[in-house]
Design a protein around this motif. Sequence first.
Motif: not given
Length: 256
Positions: A68-73
Amino acid sequence: MTPEDLQTALARALTLAESGLVAPGAADGPIDVVAPRRPENGDWSTTAALRAAAHPSGRKALAEHICDHLLTLPEVAAADTADPGFVNISLTPTARARAAIDAACALQPPRGPWSNAGSGPWSDAAVDPNVIGALQLRHAAACRERRRARAAGITTDEADSSTLDHPSEARLLNALAALPGAVDRSRRLRRAAPLVTGLSDVADAVEEWLSRCAVTPTIDEDITARHSARLVLVRAAIIVLAAGLRQLGAAAPERI
């Protein structure tokens, strides 16, 4: 986005995880980012969730949080979990290309960190001459492809990095992006092995790419933004291989 960039993003994801999900101090430890064995699993893979989870039962939840965090990049196109807690990461073509070009720019003299460097001194044994020869061959092959592209009138003016989406291009771009990290490891350890491994990865990727993707179009094809982007890529490969060969105390011939 380089492996080092991803390590920073993963450390941030661990820091932002819910209380009790990450083991104390895990966010401050080493985080592995490696190329998956199977290309269909993406550009990079990490076991951060396996290593950092406070409890084995929380590995999957932590892996999902990391995704989820990586997909914000904006550089990350996909991030998926795989049992028992692996995270596989795919970058956008543009992000791959940007990292590779940045790596080449960092290594290009006279501004590059190797502009005044000679070979070694390395604490391990001398590099196998067969390995040096293979690197020189791939460098010369890339130079030959650059000459053909120039003769065909290809320029980099219309290059569109988003067109570099062939699997062999992804492999080469990622190998180029990983090279600065290999350089740093060799310097810290005073060993040539990390650098040689990184350069060999680049050389193998160059060979596969040139066999699968045409930098220069056939006589009945128009020159497109893809061909311009491939010229940028072949230039980056030449710069990186030449810089690496110099650091190993070897020549980087343009013709063999």
